[in-house]
Every structure is written in structure tokens, then in C-alpha cells.
Design an enzyme around this catalytic site. Structure first.
Site, PDB file in Angstrom:
ATOM      1  N   GLN A 262      24.727  -9.462 -17.186  1.00 15.35           N
ATOM      2  CA  GLN A 262      25.517 -10.561 -17.740  1.00 15.35           C
ATOM      3  C   GLN A 262      25.319 -10.715 -19.245  1.00 15.35           C
ATOM      4  O   GLN A 262      26.107 -11.374 -19.912  1.00 15.35           O
ATOM      5  CB  GLN A 262      25.149 -11.883 -17.045  1.00 15.35           C
ATOM      6  CG  GLN A 262      25.595 -11.937 -15.595  1.00 15.35           C
ATOM      7  CD  GLN A 262      25.272 -13.281 -14.994  1.00 15.35           C
ATOM      8  OE1 GLN A 262      24.151 -13.514 -14.551  1.00 15.35           O
ATOM      9  NE2 GLN A 262      26.236 -14.189 -15.009  1.00 15.35           N
TER      10      GLN A 262
ATOM     11  N   GLU B  53      21.739 -13.312  -7.833  1.00 16.05           N
ATOM     12  CA  GLU B  53      21.330 -12.546  -9.021  1.00 16.05           C
ATOM     13  C   GLU B  53      21.090 -11.066  -8.683  1.00 16.05           C
ATOM     14  O   GLU B  53      21.466 -10.193  -9.460  1.00 16.05           O
ATOM     15  CB  GLU B  53      20.075 -13.158  -9.662  1.00 16.05           C
ATOM     16  CG  GLU B  53      20.228 -14.603 -10.137  1.00 16.05           C
ATOM     17  CD  GLU B  53      21.476 -14.864 -10.967  1.00 16.05           C
ATOM     18  OE1 GLU B  53      21.940 -13.966 -11.687  1.00 16.05           O
ATOM     19  OE2 GLU B  53      22.012 -15.988 -10.870  1.00 16.05           O
TER      20      GLU B  53
ATOM     21  N   GLY C 180      20.508 -19.290 -13.082  1.00  8.92           N
ATOM     22  CA  GLY C 180      20.167 -17.879 -12.878  1.00  8.92           C
ATOM     23  C   GLY C 180      20.939 -17.012 -13.839  1.00  8.92           C
ATOM     24  O   GLY C 180      22.009 -17.412 -14.324  1.00  8.92           O
TER      25      GLY C 180
ATOM     26  N   CYS D 278      29.006 -19.122 -11.444  1.00  7.92           N
ATOM     27  CA  CYS D 278      28.405 -17.997 -12.157  1.00  7.92           C
ATOM     28  C   CYS D 278      28.733 -18.141 -13.640  1.00  7.92           C
ATOM     29  O   CYS D 278      29.870 -18.468 -13.986  1.00  7.92           O
ATOM     30  CB  CYS D 278      28.975 -16.697 -11.605  1.00  7.92           C
ATOM     31  SG  CYS D 278      28.307 -15.229 -12.384  1.00  7.92           S
ATOM     32  N   LEU D 279      27.736 -17.901 -14.484  1.00  7.45           N
ATOM     33  CA  LEU D 279      27.966 -18.044 -15.926  1.00  7.45           C
ATOM     34  C   LEU D 279      29.003 -17.035 -16.441  1.00  7.45           C
ATOM     35  O   LEU D 279      29.568 -17.237 -17.506  1.00  7.45           O
ATOM     36  CB  LEU D 279      26.650 -17.891 -16.699  1.00  7.45           C
ATOM     37  CG  LEU D 279      25.628 -19.015 -16.474  1.00  7.45           C
ATOM     38  CD1 LEU D 279      24.339 -18.718 -17.234  1.00  7.45           C
ATOM     39  CD2 LEU D 279      26.187 -20.377 -16.878  1.00  7.45           C
TER      40      LEU D 279
HETATM   41 NI    NI Z   1      26.244 -14.944 -11.504  1.00  6.88          NI
END
Ligand code: NI
Length: 179
Positions: free
Chosen positions: A52, A143, A47, A100-101
Site C-alpha cells: 500500500q 493485511e 492496518g 481499506c486505506l
Molecule cells: Ni487494506
């Protein structure tokens, strides 16, 4: 298409409320969604939300790949949602580990609604309306939180249930080690 730079924890854009996308379809939004898709796949994520990649707009993408679920029927193709809205349709919740990225290498235990419906528009302006449960529901909630400047670390079940993936795998996930 291009791979975009991912904002990491501490960057103020991750804490900002995003603005609504007013014009769909729009070539710049299509390009952004394509670039977000390439960025998510490159980072092996499931996601990604626009903030981001330093764009403060209400756009998310997500997928449920085969390797992430036991049941092959619960996979979800890469989906882009513009101006998404979530409705919880069950009081039931589940605690599960999230990553989370924007917080690479780390994981935390988060409570989420088990069942939701969500709606939004795709990049061509078509309305998408779906019911989701399990991982699918969790990703969408994670998200959509990004669009309100909320990260999963703000929703930890227990402030101690957070750490580097390797350590968590070794200790927290092993009940015996916790005692
Ligand atoms: Ni995230």
C-alpha cells in the site's frame, strides 16, 4: 520519519504478490516500518501493508485502538509483522464491514475466520506468535491478504454489500431499509 504516499485501488502494486524479507533486522526495514506507522496513524487507519506504500515486501502493521472495541482488554498496540503466516484454528466465521486505506470512503461486508494464530518477526528479528479473534483476527487476515495481492473487495459476502460508507450506513446497515 515521513508520511508515505498510499497506493489506491487500480494501482498494479496492490495486485502483486510480495517478496519475502530475507534480512532482519535491517536499517531500511526499520525505517520502512516507522514510516508505515506514521502513515497509518496520519490516515487514522488500523492496518497497513507494505504494498500500500508501494513496497512489494511481506510486511504489515496493525493496531486495535480503544475506540474500535467494546472491551478495553482487547486493544492491541501497534504491531509490525515481517513475513507473517496465518493459521485458522476454528471453522467459525464472522461477516463484518471492512474498509481499506487504498479504497478510501468505501466499505464492504467480508467473511473472515473468527479465530486464528499468526506468527512473524518484529523489526528486531524477534519471533512473534499470537492467537487472535474478533477485530484483531480480521485486521491480520485483511493485511496478510494484501501481501498476496488480494483486496477485501475480492472477498465480499455479496457483491451488492459494497459502497460508500455514508450510503451503507443509511441503507444496508438498517435492515428495514433493505426490505
Ligand atoms: Ni487494506
Amino acid at each position: 520519519m515521513s508520511i508515505l504516499k498510499i497506493a489506491r485501488l487500480g494501482h498494479p502494486i496492490l495486485q502483486k504478490r510480495t517478496s519475502i524479507v530475507k534480512k532482519i533486522p535491517h536499517p531500511s526495514i526499520k525505517k520502512l516500518i516507522k514510516d508505515m506507522t506514521e502513515t497509518m496513524l496520519d490516515a487514522k487507519g488500523i492496518g497497513l501493508a507494505a504494498p500500500q506504500v508501494h513496497v512489494s515486501k511481506k510486511i504489515i502493521i496493525f493496531r486495535v485502538p480503544e475506540e474500535a472495541v467494546k472491551n478495553k482488554n482487547s486493544t492491541i498496540e501497534i504491531t509490525a509483522l515481517i513475513n507473517p503466516k496465518i493459521t485458522k484454528i476454528s471453522k467459525a466465521t464472522e461477516d463484518q464491514w471492512e474498509g481499506c486505506l487504498s479504497i478510501p470512503g468505501m466499505t464492504g461486508l467480508v467473511k473472515r475466520s473468527s479465530k486464528i494464530t499468526y506468527k512473524g518477526h518484529d523489526m528486531n528479528g524477534n519471533l512473534i506468535k499470537k492467537e487472535a479473534e474478533g477485530l484483531h483476527a480480521r485486521i491480520v487476515q485483511h493485511e496478510v491478504d494484501h501481501l498476496m495481492g488480494i483486496l477485501y473487495i475480492h472477498r465480499l459476502v455479496d457483491s451488492r454489500a459494497f459502497g460508500f460508507v455514508n450510503e451503507i450506513e443509511d441503507y444496508w446497515k438498517n435492515e428495514k431499509e433493505r426490505k
